[in-house]
Enzyme design. Sequence first.
Site, PDB file in Angstrom:
ATOM      1  N   HIS A   6      -4.074 -11.042  -1.729  1.00 53.38           N
ATOM      2  CA  HIS A   6      -4.083 -11.367  -0.305  1.00 53.38           C
ATOM      3  C   HIS A   6      -4.905 -12.616  -0.020  1.00 53.38           C
ATOM      4  O   HIS A   6      -5.862 -12.920  -0.727  1.00 53.38           O
ATOM      5  CB  HIS A   6      -4.668 -10.198   0.504  1.00 53.38           C
ATOM      6  CG  HIS A   6      -3.910  -8.912   0.373  1.00 53.38           C
ATOM      7  ND1 HIS A   6      -4.109  -8.047  -0.683  1.00 53.38           N
ATOM      8  CD2 HIS A   6      -2.951  -8.363   1.145  1.00 53.38           C
ATOM      9  CE1 HIS A   6      -3.299  -7.001  -0.545  1.00 53.38           C
ATOM     10  NE2 HIS A   6      -2.581  -7.172   0.552  1.00 53.38           N
ATOM     11  N   SER A  64       0.827  -1.208   0.000  1.00 54.06           N
ATOM     12  CA  SER A  64       0.000   0.000   0.000  1.00 54.06           C
ATOM     13  C   SER A  64       0.860   1.256   0.000  1.00 54.06           C
ATOM     14  O   SER A  64       1.763   1.382   0.817  1.00 54.06           O
ATOM     15  CB  SER A  64      -0.892   0.041   1.240  1.00 54.06           C
ATOM     16  OG  SER A  64      -1.617  -1.155   1.349  1.00 54.06           O
ATOM     17  N   ASN A 116      -0.351   3.003  11.176  1.00 50.66           N
ATOM     18  CA  ASN A 116      -1.261   3.325  12.291  1.00 50.66           C
ATOM     19  C   ASN A 116      -0.790   2.589  13.528  1.00 50.66           C
ATOM     20  O   ASN A 116      -0.137   1.565  13.418  1.00 50.66           O
ATOM     21  CB  ASN A 116      -2.687   2.844  11.951  1.00 50.66           C
ATOM     22  CG  ASN A 116      -2.704   1.348  11.634  1.00 50.66           C
ATOM     23  OD1 ASN A 116      -2.354   0.945  10.525  1.00 50.66           O
ATOM     24  ND2 ASN A 116      -3.076   0.541  12.591  1.00 50.66           N
ATOM     25  N   ALA A 150       2.139  -2.161   4.347  1.00 54.69           N
ATOM     26  CA  ALA A 150       1.716  -1.227   5.392  1.00 54.69           C
ATOM     27  C   ALA A 150       1.327  -2.084   6.587  1.00 54.69           C
ATOM     28  O   ALA A 150       0.741  -3.155   6.414  1.00 54.69           O
ATOM     29  CB  ALA A 150       0.531  -0.403   4.925  1.00 54.69           C
ATOM     30  N   HIS A 186      -4.644  -0.984  -4.969  1.00 51.92           N
ATOM     31  CA  HIS A 186      -3.657  -1.916  -5.515  1.00 51.92           C
ATOM     32  C   HIS A 186      -3.988  -2.144  -6.989  1.00 51.92           C
ATOM     33  O   HIS A 186      -5.073  -2.606  -7.314  1.00 51.92           O
ATOM     34  CB  HIS A 186      -3.740  -3.284  -4.822  1.00 51.92           C
ATOM     35  CG  HIS A 186      -3.393  -3.278  -3.375  1.00 51.92           C
ATOM     36  ND1 HIS A 186      -2.135  -3.560  -2.914  1.00 51.92           N
ATOM     37  CD2 HIS A 186      -4.136  -3.032  -2.276  1.00 51.92           C
ATOM     38  CE1 HIS A 186      -2.126  -3.495  -1.597  1.00 51.92           C
ATOM     39  NE2 HIS A 186      -3.325  -3.168  -1.183  1.00 51.92           N
TER      40      HIS A 186
HETATM   41  N1  HPA Z   1      -3.571  -4.484  11.434  1.00 50.17           N
HETATM   42  C1  HPA Z   1      -3.464  -5.355  10.421  1.00 50.17           C
HETATM   43  N2  HPA Z   1      -3.074  -5.013   9.207  1.00 50.17           N
HETATM   44  C2  HPA Z   1      -2.755  -3.721   8.994  1.00 50.17           C
HETATM   45  C3  HPA Z   1      -2.841  -2.760  10.006  1.00 50.17           C
HETATM   46  C4  HPA Z   1      -3.282  -3.157  11.295  1.00 50.17           C
HETATM   47  O1  HPA Z   1      -3.383  -2.364  12.252  1.00 50.17           O
HETATM   48  N3  HPA Z   1      -2.446  -1.563   9.456  1.00 50.17           N
HETATM   49  C5  HPA Z   1      -2.122  -1.825   8.165  1.00 50.17           C
HETATM   50  N4  HPA Z   1      -2.313  -3.130   7.870  1.00 50.17           N
END
Ligand code: HPA
Length: 266
Positions: free
Chosen positions: A77, A25, A229, A107, A55
């Site tokens: 995925h 990502s 995050n 990510a 994507h």
């Molecule tokens: N959890 C799982 N997959 C992720 C997260 C997350 O907090 N952030 C980006 N991909």
Amino acid sequence: MEETIRYIESYIKDFKPETGIILGSGLGELADEYCDIAISYNDIPNFIKSTVKGHKGRLVFAKIAGRKVVMMQGRNHFYEGHTMSEITYPVKVMKKLGVKNLILTNAAGGINKDFKAGDLMLITDHINFMGANPLVGRNDDTLGERFPDMTEIYKKYLIELAKKCAADLNISLKEGIYFANSGPSYETPAEIRMASILGADAVGMSTVPEAIVANYCGLNVLGISCISNPASTSEGERLSHEDVIKAADKAKVKFKSLIVKIIESM
Ligand code: HPA
């Protein structure tokens, strides 16, 4: 496999990529900036198409810093309903095309309290919590052995090389263990507490299947997560895919420059 390779080679002729990159990502743009030959996954025999927003689905061949690379612009995925063997098929294809090194990017949610959104983390090891292993099934002895060793998937010399590149670019890098869940639901706070107790630093829904297969077939793997995050906590904010994409987007300039530098130094 022979059909897949024949089709790709009819496009790339004598372009022999040495390094493969799976773009997570936010990083997809790299394959727009560097693109000599692009083939849509939909056109490649036995490939599957990518279904997630943000994507694309192309195999992109290009010279980056003088090195021949093949990029997956968009990955498939497990949570999309594909099998483990379907999502890792492109890694085997790369191996058959002559690729030696594979850079995996993604990510991920930050579990380690020292991490903040926008940080880049070198993956030093992983915990496969997806409930499935991509090597289940009949073994293809032309690729690797039945019970492959996994003691150093993420090659130490590549980690050192990446650190040196980051230092040259003045980019700070974290290091840690990537914990893979199947998704598509994000984790509960209790699941993140568990992952933390088990030693995880970041959590995501990709990368581990590709890393296992790449190591099995003898590719040198480097993994880098963009922390998008803080992972779920009972005090934290709610998580949304849009926020993950936004945060990954913010880090993309430094992420891209680091990848280019690493390729140049490989
Ligand atoms: N959890 C799982 N997959 C992720 C997260 C997350 O907090 N952030 C980006 N991909």
